[in-house]
Design a protein around this motif. Structure first.
Motif, PDB file in Angstrom:
ATOM      1  N   SER A   1      -8.847  10.398  -4.301  1.00 51.33           N
ATOM      2  CA  SER A   1      -7.761  11.297  -3.902  1.00 51.33           C
ATOM      3  C   SER A   1      -8.257  12.728  -4.020  1.00 51.33           C
ATOM      4  CB  SER A   1      -6.532  11.092  -4.790  1.00 51.33           C
ATOM      5  OG  SER A   1      -6.070   9.759  -4.691  1.00 51.33           O
TER       6      SER A   1
ATOM      7  N   ASP B   1      -9.168   4.783   0.568  1.00 48.25           N
ATOM      8  CA  ASP B   1      -9.337   3.536  -0.180  1.00 48.25           C
ATOM      9  C   ASP B   1     -10.098   2.584   0.741  1.00 48.25           C
ATOM     10  OD1 ASP B   1      -8.977   0.987  -1.387  1.00 48.25           O
ATOM     11  OD2 ASP B   1      -7.165   1.689  -2.392  1.00 48.25           O
TER      12      ASP B   1
ATOM     13  N   SER C   1     -12.625   0.817  -7.105  1.00 46.92           N
ATOM     14  CA  SER C   1     -11.414   0.021  -7.032  1.00 46.92           C
ATOM     15  C   SER C   1     -11.638  -1.433  -7.445  1.00 46.92           C
ATOM     16  CB  SER C   1     -10.826   0.078  -5.612  1.00 46.92           C
ATOM     17  OG  SER C   1     -11.793  -0.286  -4.645  1.00 46.92           O
TER      18      SER C   1
ATOM     19  N   TYR D   1      -7.241   3.499   4.936  1.00 46.26           N
ATOM     20  CA  TYR D   1      -7.608   2.286   4.217  1.00 46.26           C
ATOM     21  C   TYR D   1      -8.717   1.552   4.974  1.00 46.26           C
ATOM     22  CZ  TYR D   1      -3.752   2.419   0.863  1.00 46.26           C
ATOM     23  OH  TYR D   1      -2.908   2.760  -0.166  1.00 46.26           O
ATOM     24  N   ASN D   2      -9.742   1.136   4.216  1.00 43.86           N
ATOM     25  CA  ASN D   2     -10.809   0.268   4.735  1.00 43.86           C
ATOM     26  C   ASN D   2     -11.414   0.778   6.045  1.00 43.86           C
ATOM     27  OD1 ASN D   2     -10.457  -1.408   2.550  1.00 43.86           O
ATOM     28  ND2 ASN D   2      -9.123  -2.844   3.620  1.00 43.86           N
TER      29      ASN D   2
ATOM     30  N   LYS E   1       1.706   7.252  -6.661  1.00 44.82           N
ATOM     31  CA  LYS E   1       0.629   8.187  -6.986  1.00 44.82           C
ATOM     32  C   LYS E   1       0.932   9.623  -6.566  1.00 44.82           C
ATOM     33  CE  LYS E   1      -4.398   8.694  -6.614  1.00 44.82           C
ATOM     34  NZ  LYS E   1      -4.620   8.611  -8.060  1.00 44.82           N
TER      35      LYS E   1
ATOM     36  N   ARG F   1       2.126   1.940  -3.460  1.00 45.51           N
ATOM     37  CA  ARG F   1       1.122   2.566  -4.329  1.00 45.51           C
ATOM     38  C   ARG F   1       1.006   4.053  -4.044  1.00 45.51           C
ATOM     39  NH1 ARG F   1      -2.083  -2.180  -3.212  1.00 45.51           N
ATOM     40  NH2 ARG F   1      -3.509  -0.995  -1.895  1.00 45.51           N
TER      41      ARG F   1
ATOM     42  N   THR G   1     -11.787   4.230  -4.368  1.00 52.27           N
ATOM     43  CA  THR G   1     -10.503   4.877  -4.131  1.00 52.27           C
ATOM     44  C   THR G   1     -10.628   6.320  -4.592  1.00 52.27           C
ATOM     45  OG1 THR G   1      -9.310   2.806  -4.526  1.00 52.27           O
ATOM     46  CG2 THR G   1      -8.029   4.832  -4.605  1.00 52.27           C
TER      47      THR G   1
ATOM     48  N   HIS H   1      -6.348  10.937   0.957  1.00 52.58           N
ATOM     49  CA  HIS H   1      -6.495   9.760   0.099  1.00 52.58           C
ATOM     50  C   HIS H   1      -7.228   8.670   0.870  1.00 52.58           C
ATOM     51  CE1 HIS H   1      -5.512   6.817  -3.017  1.00 52.58           C
ATOM     52  NE2 HIS H   1      -5.180   5.977  -2.046  1.00 52.58           N
TER      53      HIS H   1
ATOM     54  N   ARG I   1       0.824  -1.213   0.000  1.00 55.71           N
ATOM     55  CA  ARG I   1       0.000   0.000   0.000  1.00 55.71           C
ATOM     56  C   ARG I   1       0.853   1.256   0.000  1.00 55.71           C
ATOM     57  NH1 ARG I   1      -4.708  -1.851   4.374  1.00 55.71           N
ATOM     58  NH2 ARG I   1      -5.950  -3.083   2.880  1.00 55.71           N
TER      59      ARG I   1
ATOM     60  N   PHE J   1      -4.364   9.915   5.028  1.00 49.63           N
ATOM     61  CA  PHE J   1      -4.856   8.776   4.268  1.00 49.63           C
ATOM     62  C   PHE J   1      -5.529   7.764   5.186  1.00 49.63           C
ATOM     63  CE2 PHE J   1      -0.813   7.178   5.714  1.00 49.63           C
ATOM     64  CZ  PHE J   1      -0.987   5.809   5.851  1.00 49.63           C
TER      65      PHE J   1
ATOM     66  N   SER K   1     -12.239   6.406  -8.376  1.00 50.13           N
ATOM     67  CA  SER K   1     -12.420   5.168  -9.132  1.00 50.13           C
ATOM     68  C   SER K   1     -13.100   4.120  -8.271  1.00 50.13           C
ATOM     69  CB  SER K   1     -11.073   4.630  -9.632  1.00 50.13           C
ATOM     70  OG  SER K   1     -10.251   4.251  -8.551  1.00 50.13           O
TER      71      SER K   1
END
Length: 303
Positions: A299, A186, A264, A157-158, A85, A81, A297, A184, A78, A155, A262
Motif C-alpha cells: 500500500s 496485491d 502475502s 489484484y494479480n 484497511k 479487505r 501486498t 494498493h 477483496r 488498486f 508484506s
C-alpha cells in the motif's frame, strides 16, 4: 528416509506438533540455502519418465474459479479487505481505478457502496454484472489514457507479476493517482515461487520452470493443453519474472510513501523438491525468499 528426518519424526511423539514442524522446516531451510548458494550451472531434468512421475505424484491444483459465484464472492471478500484497511473508502463518492480488472467484480462491489469506479485492462473479459461499468482498454506497460491526478484510490489484484514493464506500470498508476491518494497492489504467485509459471491448471508439480527446460515444457503444454483464466489458451500468460528485491526497489519511489509491505503468502511445502533435484536450482542467484514467497501486498500513498 534419512536419519535426520527419522529423528524429527520420532521427536514429534514427545514435542508439540508445532515444534516438530519448526525443526523439520529449519532442516530444509538450511539445506535449500546451501543449494541456492552454489554457483554451479543449473541443469534441467528433461525426462518423460520424471515428468510423468511428478505429474502423477501431485493432486490437481485447487480450482481458482471463474464462474459467476466464484468471481462475485472473491470480489466481495477483496472489497471488504479494502474497506478494513483504507478508511477513506468508508465514505461514498471516491473516484477509483481498478487496473488489470479482469472480471471487474471488486470494482463492481465498490460501486454498489457508492463510489465512482472505472475499470481498465488489456482485454475485456468482465463478468456480465460489471459490463455496464466504465471500461477502458489500456496496456499498463505502455501507459494509461487518463489525466494525471484523477483518482483518489487506485488498486490492482494479480496483475503486477504479468505486466511486461513493472516500472512503467507503477509510475503510471502513481501518475493518475491524486496527491495524498493511495495505490494498493496485491499480486502473485511470483515467478520464482512453486507455482510461479502460472501453468498449475495443467502442470501439477511445483517449480516446473526450473525442473524442466522451456522447450521441454512447451511440448508438454502443447500436448496437454493450457488451462487458465477459465478457458483453454494457446500460450501461457506473460510473466516478467521479477523477484521480490526488484519490486521492493521499485516501490521505494521518490514520489510516494510505502505505508505497508508484506509477503502475502509463503509456501514452505515443497522445499523437498529443491533438495531432491538440486541441480535445477543452482547458479540462478536465487535466495530463500525467492523460492518461498508467493505474493506481495503493498500500500502506497502519493506525496
Amino acid at each position: 528416509i534419512s536419519r535426520k528426518i527419522k529423528r524429527f519424526i520420532n521427536k514429534a511423539i514427545f514435542f508439540p506438533y508445532s515444534e516438530a514442524i519448526r525443526q523439520y522446516r529449519e532442516y530444509y531451510r538450511r539445506k535449500v540455502i546451501q543449494i541456492l548458494s552454489k554457483h554451479d550451472k543449473s541443469v534441467n531434468y528433461d525426462s518423460d519418465d520424471l515428468f510423468e512421475f511428478l505429474q502423477n505424484k501431485y493432486p490437481p491444483y485447487p480450482d481458482y474459479g471463474y464462474d459467476f459465484y466464484s468471481s462475485w464472492s472473491r470480489g466481495i471478500e477483496r472489497s471488504a479487505r479494502l474497506f478494513r484497511k483504507f478508511e477513506l473508502l468508508r465514505n461514498p463518492g471516491m473516484k477509483i481505478l481498478e487496473a488489470g480488472c479482469g472480471d471487474g467484480m471488486v470494482g463492481c462491489a465498490l460501486r454498489t457502496f457508492g463510489h465512482e469506479v472505472l475499470l481498465t485492462d488489456m482485454d475485456d473479459w468482465r463478468q456480465n454484472k460489471a459490463k455496464d461499468m466504465d471500461f477502458s482498454k489500456n496496456n499498463l506497460s505502455v501507459g494509461l489514457s487518463f489525466n494525471s491526478d484523477t483518482f483518489d484510490f487506485v488498486f490492482s489484484y494479480n496483475t503486477f507479476e504479468h505486466v511486461n514493464n513493472p516500472k512503467i506500470a507503477f509510475n503510471e498508476l502513481l501518475r493518475v493517482c491524486k496527491k495524498n491518494g493511495y495505490v494498493h497492489l496485491d499480486f502473485g504467485p511470483l515467478y520464482a515461487s512453486p507455482w510461479g509459471l502460472h501453468a498449475f491448471g495443467t502442470l501439477r508439480m511445483p517449480y516446473p520452470q526450473y525442473l524442466f527446460s522451456e522447450d521441454f515444457l512447451k511440448g508438454k503444454l502443447q500436448k496437454l493443453g493450457i488451462l487458465d483464466l477459465g478457458k483453454k489458451l494457446d500460450n501461457l500468460q506473460l510473466l516478467n519474472k521479477w523477484r521480490i528485491k526488484d519490486f521492493i526497489k521499485l516501490f521505494h519511489n521518490a514520489n510516494c510513501d510505502v505505508i505497508s509491505f508484506s509477503n502475502s503468502d509463503s509456501n514452505f511445502s515443497h522445499l523437498d523438491m529443491i533438495v531432491k533435484y538440486p541441480n535445477a536450482f543452482t547458479g540462478r542467484a536465487l535466495d530463500f525468499n525467492d523460492i518461498t514467497v508467493e505474493g506481495i501486498t503493498v500500500s502506497i500513498r502519493k506525496r
